[in-house]
Design an enzyme around this catalytic site. Sequence first.
Site, PDB file in Angstrom:
ATOM      1  N   ARG A 199      39.003 -14.336 -24.213  1.00  0.00           N
ATOM      2  CA  ARG A 199      40.383 -13.871 -24.019  1.00  0.00           C
ATOM      3  C   ARG A 199      40.699 -13.650 -22.555  1.00  0.00           C
ATOM      4  O   ARG A 199      41.709 -13.048 -22.212  1.00  0.00           O
ATOM      5  CB  ARG A 199      40.629 -12.582 -24.800  1.00  0.00           C
ATOM      6  CG  ARG A 199      39.703 -11.465 -24.425  1.00  0.00           C
ATOM      7  CD  ARG A 199      39.665 -10.422 -25.520  1.00  0.00           C
ATOM      8  NE  ARG A 199      38.547  -9.522 -25.319  1.00  0.00           N
ATOM      9  CZ  ARG A 199      38.682  -8.268 -24.912  1.00  0.00           C
ATOM     10  NH1 ARG A 199      39.867  -7.769 -24.657  1.00  0.00           N
ATOM     11  NH2 ARG A 199      37.627  -7.507 -24.756  1.00  0.00           N
TER      12      ARG A 199
ATOM     13  N   GLY B 287      42.504 -13.861 -28.666  1.00  0.00           N
ATOM     14  CA  GLY B 287      42.561 -14.009 -27.220  1.00  0.00           C
ATOM     15  C   GLY B 287      43.388 -12.959 -26.510  1.00  0.00           C
ATOM     16  O   GLY B 287      43.630 -13.070 -25.306  1.00  0.00           O
TER      17      GLY B 287
ATOM     18  N   ASP C 280      25.355 -10.482 -22.137  1.00  0.00           N
ATOM     19  CA  ASP C 280      26.574 -11.120 -21.631  1.00  0.00           C
ATOM     20  C   ASP C 280      27.490 -10.123 -20.937  1.00  0.00           C
ATOM     21  O   ASP C 280      28.495 -10.519 -20.340  1.00  0.00           O
ATOM     22  CB  ASP C 280      27.329 -11.832 -22.762  1.00  0.00           C
ATOM     23  CG  ASP C 280      27.701 -10.899 -23.896  1.00  0.00           C
ATOM     24  OD1 ASP C 280      26.777 -10.380 -24.548  1.00  0.00           O
ATOM     25  OD2 ASP C 280      28.904 -10.678 -24.129  1.00  0.00           O
TER      26      ASP C 280
END
Length: 485
Positions: free
Chosen positions: A93, A126, A252
């Site tokens: 996003r 997103g 991440d």
Amino acid sequence: MSVWDSISFNNRFTALPRLFYTPIQPTPLNNVQWLAWNHNLANELGFPSFECTSEELLETLSGNVEPEQFSPVAMKYAGHQFGSYNPDLGDGRGLLLAQVVAKSGETFDLHLKGAGKTPYSRMGDGRAVIRSTVREYLCSEAMAGLNIPTTRALAMMTSDTPVYREKQEWGALLVRAAESHIRFGHFEHLFYTNQLAEHKLLADKVIEWHFPECLDDDKPYAAMFNQIVDRTAEMVALWQANGFAHGVMNTDNMSIIGQTFDYGPFAFLDEYDPRLICNHSDYQGRYAFNQQPRIGLWNLSALAHSLSPLVDKADLEAALEQYEPQMNGYFSQLMRRKLGLLSKHEGDSRLFESMFELMSQNKVDYPRFFRTLSNLDTLLPQDVIDLVIDREAAKLWVDNYLQRCELEESSVAERCEKMRQVNPKYILRNYLAQLAIDKAERGDSSDIDALMVVLADPYAEHPDYEHLAALPPEWGKAMEISCSS
């Protein structure tokens, strides 16, 4: 002349091969409006001064209009989430809009969060909402004020576009600024997909861009990993010393340059609870406050595995073995500064341990305790004791602390002055963030503006904002936050 003509660009990430990213345009929101503009950061980045009235900046930073200097892309990466490898990650996003050269000469990414669907959105829409956007905006600037390495927040925008989470909310945008958006997960993706030429290329670029001192080392990739270990150790030590719980330390969400990254279900400690779990999705407590040092090492081990094509196993293991002593060393140094102890003495560790035991057993407010200690040049020891339910235990600790202070050469006034420079009066308590969110959702940014004043310099008294130093009400204690944004 366009405002962007006065800014220098260095779009070096998009000079990499296309497998690192996917070019994609932001999906515009309806009726975008400014919610906040970070004047101090904008000045550092070289933006011209304005009072949130620039229509051109609003249109371009929101993604409605693309200047010729922009080349928006969604980055591809992977990562370990709650200990399990997930290959299907990437900017779901957010988009890297461009890279600009700040007044300092450093290159900063401009990243738009909430920009719409990308190839990596999976089942998501997103979008970001006001709630999560305000939290990241405030927290990244709070961390900067505490001198903790962090990404920064340049601007927030709201819209009339409905976004559906647990209920209908409104779409919002955050413009994040950072020296890098490269994550541990970038290397993991290339390693696990056996793209070793590109894996080496990324390492070369990380060294060139962020660790140039490693270029002349006999083992530049090992030297790079040593730097990453050290920076991560220092970052985690700063989190622990300042009572910051990240909440979702997936690989991440780990920056390759040791900056606090991706603010979601974070919390700053109110009542001291070493087992605090601030993420209501963390059922096992993997990312509890007291687990963060261990998870830092776990994440570095995952990164080390992904760097094995470039670095000998012995060098990776040697670097990992340094993490714990480095982190403990940084933490001990920070705790001495918080207690006004400039010298090392035998027994300091026990003084720290007994302090944490006292705070944990008595649910002492973490920032209030240290700030009160910092004012012992004008307050009495009894003022510290009164913060603790078990007065007898508190008196014993305070007596031991004052005896330890007698070993210092500095005066009480000198010591307290230094302590007030590292023990904040103001922190971003979750209840303060929630009150700011509630107002922002009604179109009122006054609480955001007030918090930005004190969070930019949390060590000052700010007498006009005394209410922002108040302890949380019952509803605001130990709030668990959702990852949904």
